[in-house]
Design an enzyme around this catalytic site. Structure first.
Site: not given
Ligand SMILES: Cc1cc2nc3c(=O)[nH]c(=O)nc-3n(C[C@H](O)[C@H](O)[C@H](O)COP(=O)(O)O)c2cc1C
Length: 372
Positions: A23-24, A101, A183, A231, A325
């Protein structure tokens, strides 16, 4: 066992070896908007262990849309060259497909980095005016955005178009518009941030109109084989915000505009949004959305275990999982998922000695056999 998580997925001209995407994840390691050596190792380490797809973090399409001074951007030749360099370096050892993204932070822009303490970055400390559909701040203590006039909207349209033009020159198979987490594009769709009286505010259809235009513009510019998704928040998580039923209607409009997929996510449109995370908490939304619209659904949010991810895909709830994560915790998440699901993966030669069937230590680490 024949795993659906590890089955290939093809969409337009893109082909992914499995349904696992990194994921981003914003890294706050940009240099004046350009990707750096940090991105080489951050993205490269994921690419080395066989996910179907790896995302570049939210990357701003114009200077006014930066989230912080350390975020990535794609509105200059330098930005484009830096991304090309990262991809070129990774291509010396991995064929893993990459995606980007497109971001624009809107009224949540001009922020301090996490290391700098988060919160708004005042103009006197290098901050800049933020933008939104209406003059409504994200929360107390945050800047009131400048409301877009017609010329400003043209500027944003052209920024998205130019970013798409740059993607055509890069080794990127897919563009995900950031339309969630409060955003810019999200602020157009939510009644909490959009109270315009023109063609872009009022009814749900009008609030979605600018986002639909962006979808059309990016789709028209992108080469045919590139995938275009967005998204979206499942809903606004605030009483008077958009509901999940609204999200379904939004997706139908964007589908007509040329969208290939939706990634279901959750993030704050105001500081009153209450989002409680638990394993797979967004999967039911992705599943219903897919059934209601027939669009390809990607899903994110606490997808952490291999069997859980397998079920999401095998039961048809989504086409791809976007994991964040879980990959920070374990950049070899894909290897371990393959092992848990009984899937044989090709390991790159450099790491071949650690293949579970070959390395006795694997069984000890996993607790399958006791260490002597
Ligand atoms: C360090 C970090 C940076 C993130 N940056 C973005 C981002 O640039 N764009 C976005 O849409 N979501 C961002 N997220 C959200 C993640 O892409 C993801 O959707 C969210 O953490 C839930 O997934 P997970 O439970 O697997 O972490 C970020 C999450 C983390 C942990």
């Amino acid at each position: 066992m024949s795993s659906k998580l590890f089955s290939p997925f093809a969409i337009r001209g893109a082909a992914y070896a499995n349904r696992i995407a990194v994921s981003p994840m914003a890294q706050y390691k940009g240099d004046n908007g350009s990707a750096t050596r940090w991105h080489d190792q951050h993205l490269g380490s994921f690419a080395a262990s066989n996910p179907g797809l790896v995302f570049f973090e939210s990357t701003s399409v114009e200077r006014e849309g930066w989230g912080s001074l350390d975020c990535l951007a794609l509105h200059s030749d330098e930005h484009e060259t830096a991304i090309r360099q990262v991809l070129g370096n990774i291509r010396t050892y991995s064929e893993t497909p990459f995606a980007i993204q497109f971001g624009h932070s809107g009224r949540k822009g001009s922020g301090k980095t996490p290391a700098g303490g988060r919160g708004p970055l005042p103009v006197e400390e290098g901050g800049w005016p933020v933008w939104g559909p209406s003059e409504i701040a994200y929360a107390d203590g945050h800047p009131t955005p400048v409301a877009f006039g017609d010329d400003d909207l043209d500027r944003v349209r052209e920024s998205y178009r130019q970013a798409a033009e740059r993607v055509n020159r890069l080794d990127l198979t897919l563009v995900e518009l950031h339309g969630a987490h409060g955003y810019l594009l999200h602020t157009f769709m939510s009644p909490l941030s959009n109270q315009r009286a023109d063609a872009y505010g009022g009814t749900l259809k009008k609030r979605t109109a600018f986002v639909a235009e962006i979808v059309e513009i990016v789709r028209r510019e992108l080469h045919d084989d590139r995938v275009l998704g967005i998204r979206l928040n499942a809903h606004d998580y605030v009483g008077e915000g958009t509901t999940f039923e609204d999200t379904i209607e939004i997706v139908k409009i964007l589908q007509d505009a040329g969208l290939d997929y939706v990634c279901v996510s959750a993030g704050a449109i105001t500081n009153e949004a209450k989002i409680e995370q638990s394993p797979g908490y967004l999967v039911p939304f992705a599943s219903k959305l897919k059934k209601a619209t027939n669009i390809h659904a990607f899903v994110t949010g606490m997808i952490i275990q291999p069997h859980q991810a397998e079920e999401v895909i095998a039961d048809g709830h989504a086409d791809m999982v976007e994991i964040a994560r879980g990959f920070l915790d374990d950049p070899r998440w894909v290897w371990h998922a393959a092992e848990a699901l009984g899937v044989e993966l090709d390991f790159m030669m450099q790491y071949w000695m650690a293949k579970p069937g070959r390395w006795p230590g694997a069984r000890i680490i996993r607790g399958t056999v006791a260490a002597e």
